[in-house]
Design an enzyme around this catalytic site. Structure first.
Site, short mmCIF file in Angstrom:
data_model
loop_
_atom_site.label_atom_id
_atom_site.label_comp_id
_atom_site.label_asym_id
_atom_site.label_seq_id
_atom_site.Cartn_x
_atom_site.Cartn_y
_atom_site.Cartn_z
N PRO A 291 31.10 32.43 39.22
CA PRO A 291 31.53 31.77 38.00
C PRO A 291 30.70 30.52 37.71
O PRO A 291 30.45 29.72 38.61
CB PRO A 291 32.99 31.39 38.30
N GLY A 292 30.27 30.36 36.48
CA GLY A 292 29.59 29.14 36.06
C GLY A 292 30.43 28.46 35.01
O GLY A 292 31.10 27.45 35.24
N ARG A 293 30.46 29.07 33.82
CA ARG A 293 31.19 28.53 32.68
C ARG A 293 32.66 28.22 33.02
O ARG A 293 33.17 27.16 32.68
CB ARG A 293 31.14 29.58 31.56
N ARG A 330 23.59 25.26 21.77
CA ARG A 330 24.30 26.55 21.81
C ARG A 330 24.62 27.11 20.42
O ARG A 330 24.68 28.30 20.23
CB ARG A 330 25.57 26.46 22.67
N CYS A 361 14.65 16.92 13.09
CA CYS A 361 13.94 17.45 11.93
C CYS A 361 13.86 18.95 12.07
O CYS A 361 12.84 19.51 12.47
CB CYS A 361 12.56 16.84 11.86
N GLU A 362 14.97 19.61 11.76
CA GLU A 362 15.11 21.05 12.00
C GLU A 362 16.39 21.45 11.27
O GLU A 362 17.47 20.96 11.63
CB GLU A 362 15.25 21.24 13.51
N TYR A 390 26.50 24.67 30.07
CA TYR A 390 25.36 25.01 29.22
C TYR A 390 25.14 24.03 28.08
O TYR A 390 24.70 24.41 27.00
CB TYR A 390 25.50 26.45 28.68
C1 LIG Z 1 24.48 32.99 34.26
C2 LIG Z 1 24.81 33.68 35.52
C3 LIG Z 1 26.06 33.50 36.12
C4 LIG Z 1 27.15 32.67 35.50
O1 LIG Z 1 27.67 33.19 34.34
P1 LIG Z 1 28.96 32.48 33.64
O2 LIG Z 1 29.14 33.25 32.40
O3 LIG Z 1 28.58 31.07 33.39
O4 LIG Z 1 30.10 32.61 34.59
C5 LIG Z 1 26.29 34.12 37.33
N1 LIG Z 1 25.35 34.88 37.93
C6 LIG Z 1 24.13 35.08 37.38
C7 LIG Z 1 23.13 35.91 38.09
C8 LIG Z 1 23.82 34.50 36.16
O5 LIG Z 1 22.62 34.71 35.61
#
Ligand SMILES: *Cc1c(COP(=O)(O)O)cnc(C)c1O
Length: 431
Positions: A291-293, A330, A361-362, A390
């Site tokens: 998990p990242g997000r 994003r 400027c975009e 992100y």
């Molecule tokens: C981006 C990514 C994640 C994380 O994804 P989330 O949507 O932020 O949970 C995990 N593993 C890999 C290999 C990724 O490229």
């Protein structure tokens, strides 16, 4: 409110973990990224505890640090006992310098150079997620030179489209990441990996996408991956011990997004995976998620100061802020939706339809289009919610705009974790 750490105080101001965002803007300036440390820690714990509880001892999450990467974040996740994945030598360097225990780090990427591989070995990265044949050969040679055995997973493309029903397994075979099972190339990679004397081929990895709100795509991917583990056992005799199903569980950015319970998702995923494993007669491998997000997004708020207005008769009404696509690309990249409000008028009705524009400027430099907002005036503080993932990690210096600082709030006390860039920082490497 859209995130648990947010509230409105008696002055009608937006608060993060009880701290008045208007005070934060006054003290640290704008634009500024705010992060609530307790939210991040709680999210780490939900994943760590639920994975242990439902998948069993040995299964664990990795924080996908591309979502948010700076020194203090690696210290925070380290102190929670959370694994990490890195996707570049820069992320590895940052984690290493933070004192992160690198044996718990996984290294991703579809084009690791020889220098990247050496650097990651020097740093003591625990596991490489090998993407392709060239990397396999280079890593095997580099590990051999050091007289060591390096643990690896192979990145596999299961051919899943996360937006379709589990039975409608399509696309994604055509991807720059990993090798596809469908074409037979994944099995060739497996056989090559099993032959590498300096590599310990421990398992397989897939990552099917992002902002996924149900477990079906993961269960479908696991079905395919289990079947492949079984085929690997039959063809090579190797019984893999790890199955990494990547990241991707979603977070709500706006009221219409679903809210999901991560513990419940993990519980249901485990239930399904156990059945699948049994149906193939396989011992349950250690399960890893990335998990990242869902670890950091809801912890973040970005503050801006409102500057100028443009009401174009018959067209849009623009509110311009002192940040924009350099600190949050994003919307420009994905048309991502955000919840936005005037932090010092958080209790007032949203009566004005407007478009939030940055200072670049975009013309694509927008944060949101045609949203309802409180009546804003020059000098008001604008808050964009759920920006922990992100945003900082995707920020650039486009238009030579210095990157904002990151202010972390812990138990009501703000501290700077990343300083605001100065104009001198912008020319630091210029000769
Ligand atoms: C981006 C990514 C994640 C994380 O994804 P989330 O949507 O932020 O949970 C995990 N593993 C890999 C290999 C990724 O490229």
């Amino acid at each position: 409110m859209i995130a648990k750490c947010l509230d409105i105080n008696e002055k009608g101001h937006l608060t993060v973990s009880g701290v008045d965002t208007v005070d934060i803007a006054r003290e640290f300036g704008t634009p500024t990224y705010i992060l609530d440390e307790n939210t991040i820690r709680e999210n780490c714990r939900v994943y760590i505890d639920s994975m242990k509880k439902y998948f069993g001892e040995g299964s664990f999450p990795l924080f996908a640090s591309k979502a948010l990467s700076f020194t203090e974040i690696y210290r925070i996740v380290a102190s929670e006992g959370m694994g990490i994945d890195c996707v570049s030598p820069g992320e590895i360097h940052t984690a290493y310098k933070a004192g992160y225990p690198m044996e718990k780090a996984y290294f991703h990427g579809n084009n690791k150079t020889d220098a990247d591989i050496e650097m990651a070995l020097d740093a003591g990265v625990g596991c490489f997620v090998v993407d392709n044949r060239e990397e396999l050969v280079s890593l095997n040679a580099a590990a051999g030179k050091r007289g060591m055995i390096q643990k690896i997973l192979l990145r596999i493309s299961p051919g899943i489209d996360p937006h379709t029903h589990r039975k409608v397994v399509t696309g994604s075979v055509d991807s720059k990441f990993g090798t596809a099972i469908e074409t037979g190339q994944a099995m060739e990679m497996v056989k090559a990996a099993a032959e590498c004397k300096n590599l310990h081929f421990a398992g397989i990895h897939c990552h099917i996408g992002s902002q996924i709100f149900d477990i079906d795509p993961f269960v479908s991917a696991a079905d395919i991956m289990f079947r492949f583990i079984k085929d690997i056992k039959n063809e090579t005799g190797v019984e893999l011990e790890e199955l990494n199903l990547g990241g991707g569980l979603g977070v709500p950015y706006v009221d219409t997004d679903p809210v999901i319970d991560y513990e419940d998702c993990i519980r249901r995923m485990a239930e399904q995976l156990r059945k699948t494993g049994e149906s193939f007669g396989l011992k349950m491998p250690k399960i890893i998620l990335e998990p990242g997000r869902s670890i950091v997004a809801a912890a973040g708020v970005t503050l801006y100061t409102v500057g100028s207005f443009k009401n174009i008769t018959g067209y849009k009404s623009y509110v311009s802020i002192d940040g924009g696509m350099p600190d949050n690309p994003r919307y420009a990249l994905y048309n991502s939706q955000y919840t936005i409000l005037v932090a010092n008028k958080a209790n007032e009705e949203r009566t004005v339809k407007c478009t939030i524009a940055g200072r670049c400027c975009e013309s694509g430099d927008l944060i949101a289009e045609d949203i309802m907002l409180q009546t804003a005036e020059r000098g008001d503080i604008l808050a964009v919610l759920v920006t922990g993932a992100y945003n900082y990690s995707m920020a650039s210096n486009y238009n030579k705009i210095p990157r904002p600082p990151v202010v972390i709030i812990k138990d009501g006390v703000p501290r700077v974790a990343v300083k605001r860039e100065t104009f001198d920082d912008l020319v630091r490497n210029d000769i």
